[in-house]
Scaffold this motif. Structure first.
Motif, PDB file in Angstrom:
ATOM      1  N   THR A  61      -4.834   7.023   0.562  1.00  0.00           N
ATOM      2  CA  THR A  61      -5.290   5.777  -0.060  1.00  0.00           C
ATOM      3  C   THR A  61      -6.813   5.735   0.015  1.00  0.00           C
ATOM      4  O   THR A  61      -7.385   5.808   1.103  1.00  0.00           O
ATOM      5  CB  THR A  61      -4.716   4.544   0.662  1.00  0.00           C
ATOM      6  OG1 THR A  61      -3.288   4.562   0.560  1.00  0.00           O
ATOM      7  CG2 THR A  61      -5.216   3.259   0.026  1.00  0.00           C
ATOM      8  N   VAL A  62      -7.454   5.639  -1.137  1.00  0.00           N
ATOM      9  CA  VAL A  62      -8.910   5.481  -1.177  1.00  0.00           C
ATOM     10  C   VAL A  62      -9.254   4.015  -0.936  1.00  0.00           C
ATOM     11  O   VAL A  62     -10.143   3.703  -0.134  1.00  0.00           O
ATOM     12  CB  VAL A  62      -9.462   5.940  -2.541  1.00  0.00           C
ATOM     13  CG1 VAL A  62     -10.954   5.632  -2.652  1.00  0.00           C
ATOM     14  CG2 VAL A  62      -9.193   7.425  -2.754  1.00  0.00           C
ATOM     15  N   GLU A  63      -8.580   3.130  -1.620  1.00  0.00           N
ATOM     16  CA  GLU A  63      -8.825   1.689  -1.466  1.00  0.00           C
ATOM     17  C   GLU A  63      -7.688   0.929  -2.099  1.00  0.00           C
ATOM     18  O   GLU A  63      -7.000   1.431  -2.963  1.00  0.00           O
ATOM     19  CB  GLU A  63     -10.156   1.283  -2.105  1.00  0.00           C
ATOM     20  CG  GLU A  63     -10.324   1.585  -3.562  1.00  0.00           C
ATOM     21  CD  GLU A  63      -9.784   0.524  -4.509  1.00  0.00           C
ATOM     22  OE1 GLU A  63      -9.776  -0.672  -4.174  1.00  0.00           O
ATOM     23  OE2 GLU A  63      -9.326   0.893  -5.605  1.00  0.00           O
ATOM     24  N   TYR A  64      -7.511  -0.312  -1.649  1.00  0.00           N
ATOM     25  CA  TYR A  64      -6.610  -1.228  -2.343  1.00  0.00           C
ATOM     26  C   TYR A  64      -7.166  -2.631  -2.252  1.00  0.00           C
ATOM     27  O   TYR A  64      -7.945  -2.958  -1.361  1.00  0.00           O
ATOM     28  CB  TYR A  64      -5.169  -1.148  -1.836  1.00  0.00           C
ATOM     29  CG  TYR A  64      -4.915  -1.562  -0.408  1.00  0.00           C
ATOM     30  CD1 TYR A  64      -4.949  -0.636   0.621  1.00  0.00           C
ATOM     31  CD2 TYR A  64      -4.595  -2.867  -0.082  1.00  0.00           C
ATOM     32  CE1 TYR A  64      -4.684  -1.005   1.920  1.00  0.00           C
ATOM     33  CE2 TYR A  64      -4.320  -3.249   1.234  1.00  0.00           C
ATOM     34  CZ  TYR A  64      -4.378  -2.312   2.230  1.00  0.00           C
ATOM     35  OH  TYR A  64      -4.126  -2.673   3.524  1.00  0.00           O
TER      36      TYR A  64
ATOM     37  N   GLN B 234      -4.785  -0.400  -6.687  1.00  0.00           N
ATOM     38  CA  GLN B 234      -5.004   0.638  -5.667  1.00  0.00           C
ATOM     39  C   GLN B 234      -5.505   1.947  -6.281  1.00  0.00           C
ATOM     40  O   GLN B 234      -5.098   2.317  -7.383  1.00  0.00           O
ATOM     41  CB  GLN B 234      -3.657   0.887  -4.988  1.00  0.00           C
ATOM     42  CG  GLN B 234      -3.631   1.896  -3.862  1.00  0.00           C
ATOM     43  CD  GLN B 234      -2.213   2.225  -3.439  1.00  0.00           C
ATOM     44  OE1 GLN B 234      -1.366   2.465  -4.293  1.00  0.00           O
ATOM     45  NE2 GLN B 234      -1.947   2.253  -2.146  1.00  0.00           N
ATOM     46  N   THR B 235      -6.343   2.642  -5.519  1.00  0.00           N
ATOM     47  CA  THR B 235      -6.809   3.974  -5.897  1.00  0.00           C
ATOM     48  C   THR B 235      -6.322   4.980  -4.862  1.00  0.00           C
ATOM     49  O   THR B 235      -6.556   4.793  -3.667  1.00  0.00           O
ATOM     50  CB  THR B 235      -8.354   4.022  -5.959  1.00  0.00           C
ATOM     51  OG1 THR B 235      -8.828   2.975  -6.810  1.00  0.00           O
ATOM     52  CG2 THR B 235      -8.853   5.356  -6.485  1.00  0.00           C
TER      53      THR B 235
ATOM     54  N   VAL C  77      -1.212  12.812  -0.147  1.00  0.00           N
ATOM     55  CA  VAL C  77      -1.790  11.635  -0.793  1.00  0.00           C
ATOM     56  C   VAL C  77      -2.576  10.826   0.231  1.00  0.00           C
ATOM     57  O   VAL C  77      -2.197  10.749   1.401  1.00  0.00           O
ATOM     58  CB  VAL C  77      -0.681  10.762  -1.432  1.00  0.00           C
ATOM     59  CG1 VAL C  77       0.354  10.309  -0.422  1.00  0.00           C
ATOM     60  CG2 VAL C  77      -1.274   9.552  -2.146  1.00  0.00           C
TER      61      VAL C  77
ATOM     62  N   MET D 195      -5.935   9.289  -3.783  1.00  0.00           N
ATOM     63  CA  MET D 195      -6.523  10.605  -3.999  1.00  0.00           C
ATOM     64  C   MET D 195      -5.477  11.669  -3.706  1.00  0.00           C
ATOM     65  O   MET D 195      -4.746  11.574  -2.714  1.00  0.00           O
ATOM     66  CB  MET D 195      -7.718  10.794  -3.070  1.00  0.00           C
ATOM     67  CG  MET D 195      -8.544  12.010  -3.425  1.00  0.00           C
ATOM     68  SD  MET D 195     -10.068  12.022  -2.456  1.00  0.00           S
ATOM     69  CE  MET D 195     -10.910  13.414  -3.240  1.00  0.00           C
TER      70      MET D 195
ATOM     71  N   ASP E 259       0.857  -1.196   0.000  1.00  0.00           N
ATOM     72  CA  ASP E 259       0.000   0.000   0.000  1.00  0.00           C
ATOM     73  C   ASP E 259       0.890   1.242   0.000  1.00  0.00           C
ATOM     74  O   ASP E 259       0.644   2.209  -0.734  1.00  0.00           O
ATOM     75  CB  ASP E 259      -0.906  -0.012   1.235  1.00  0.00           C
ATOM     76  CG  ASP E 259      -1.539   1.348   1.520  1.00  0.00           C
ATOM     77  OD1 ASP E 259      -2.118   1.933   0.598  1.00  0.00           O
ATOM     78  OD2 ASP E 259      -1.445   1.829   2.671  1.00  0.00           O
ATOM     79  N   ASN E 260       1.929   1.218   0.794  1.00  0.00           N
ATOM     80  CA  ASN E 260       2.842   2.350   0.883  1.00  0.00           C
ATOM     81  C   ASN E 260       3.660   2.530  -0.407  1.00  0.00           C
ATOM     82  O   ASN E 260       3.880   3.653  -0.859  1.00  0.00           O
ATOM     83  CB  ASN E 260       3.784   2.140   2.067  1.00  0.00           C
ATOM     84  CG  ASN E 260       3.770   3.320   3.011  1.00  0.00           C
ATOM     85  OD1 ASN E 260       3.011   4.262   2.830  1.00  0.00           O
ATOM     86  ND2 ASN E 260       4.615   3.272   4.016  1.00  0.00           N
TER      87      ASN E 260
END
Lengths: 167, 167, 167, 167
Positions: free
Chosen positions: A94-97, A146-147, A92, A149, A75-76
């Motif tokens: 994380t919206v989802e992964y 991953q999304t 930044v 934002m 994720d990172n």
């Protein structure tokens, strides 16, 4: 620490020429990375690489790296791949992964690599791969999509007064 | 540690009457849970609850619980929700999970709850929710959807000789 | 067409009082819904219900509704659940969705229901469930988790000149 | 129909030498593919390509291919990529897929390509990409990550008596 051969798979042009320092500074503020023992070992425009050596403290019940720890570093890696292309005054999120675990993360070292597949103004889509090294072999153990934002106008700095939390 | 009112949202009947001890023993073997400071605070047929108090070591650059740590505990909550319904001689594997981060995980305590939505012989599908407690409020900060695999005939026990790894 | 008892699981307050007409008009412009034979059978603040009767043309090789068709209607149910809470001058975009297929979609009718779990200004997170009716029974056949984006200031209207495409 | 240059990105060896005919026959039994107008335009060991020309009937409210239709063809491209590596007496099931929509699917033709990233005995993990052709350009419009299940000993044949359903 500096990668021998900076690669940019997507041929991305960073808007901030100082993106590498910006990423390294942000990574350095993530206390969880030092706690886990993770290192930022490569950063380029639209990609990022993080390594995590084996420690018994990171294992699940069979002695492998726990799935969530695999998720935490990839994720990172994806997040900083995206952040490298963002403007200097943005942060930044994380919206989802979504993470598929392909093989047991059983080995001496995890290597997570994130790459931007679509940089948008607001949303950035990345992909991540995790390999584990065991006895000289490199095994593909996880794939992520991953999304992210971009938070424009909100530079990535520690929030004032954060240190007091929990005290 | 034992929940006051065991609930079984799906009305599941565990095949192993000793499922709770089996889950607790497996959780106890996950060294990463102790390392993070996570506790198993509830287990029932098809559900599981894990709590993680705030520690500065678990934070990302803004001082919130890092997304991957949120993922690590809810992956585990879902995994043990599924494992509670598996036969005594099986072990559980996460095939994949997908995590949406709904709000910053900014608070004193994370509470992750996993629930089985579809128990199959081989695959078990779960859902997970994470809430963060801040100043007396409970904020929904993440939702997960997860696929688990039952490994029949392979009881969840530490692999012999694992302790030597890395040495 | 109008649901007997409008329910709002999340207790959401729509910003546009005419949301239901707006959703119905947009659904009516989705030519693919008429082509598949899908009907919008319920709409409320933060939720939406779509039904799709069995047709041989929608089946995969075993005679069940094809997974992608299940995805098409639940993506739409989630999308309109989110769109119901958006301002009148916005349009909605699916950023991503993740679909778990829980049981074969084998039956006479599919019922997809979408619900908002987190309405943000830019991003809206939803969940969707699909049931299939077979011989008087209702079988839970799919679960979705979805991210939507609000496009502010871009009302949902057919683009001018679109009709000529492909000609 | 036969691709000019069969490629096998993963260097996979199919267990069934007649995999291509087996995939084509199964695709031919998916009535939904003919209904949408999709064609199987390439198949190799561990990969599959499906094309779908623009039709007004497949569009959402802005005149683009609807997201769910994009999902339907890439789910199938991934599914047949996996099925190509399965034994002759098995059938394939989609466990789950996750689709990121990267750009509007606005154009004359969709091209979906699925590739196996991890073939397991029971579970097969694939990845899919969708491009849309518009005015001579090829635009990357979606990325998928998917989990398939091999049903051993259950050849992919139409179920007897299926034709009567709904009558």
């Amino acid at each position: 620490m500096t990668p021998a051969t900076p690669r940019s798979p997507g041929g991305f042009q960073p808007s901030d020429p100082d993106y590498a320092e910006r990423v390294r500074a942000s990574f350095g503020r993530q206390k969880v990375m030092a706690f886990l023992g993770a290192e930022l070992t490569g950063i380029g425009p639209g990609w990022c690489e993080i390594r995590l050596p084996y420690r018994e403290e990171l294992t699940q019940q069979h002695g492998y790296f726990q799935a969530g720890i695999v998720g935490a570093i990839v994720d990172n890696a994806g997040g900083y791949a995206g952040y490298s292309l963002m403007p200097a005054d943005a942060s930044v999120l994380t919206v989802e992964y979504k993470l598929n675990l392909l093989a047991p993360a059983d080995g001496e070292l995890l290597l997570a690599r994130g790459e931007v597949i679509k940089p948008g103004r607001t949303l950035v889509i990345t992909r991540g791969e995790v390999h584990v090294f065991r006895d000289g072999r490199m095994i593909h153990c996880a794939s992520m999509q991953q999304t992210l934002m971009t938070l424009h106008g909100r530079p990535d700095r520690p929030a004032a007064g954060r240190k007091e939390k929990g005290s």
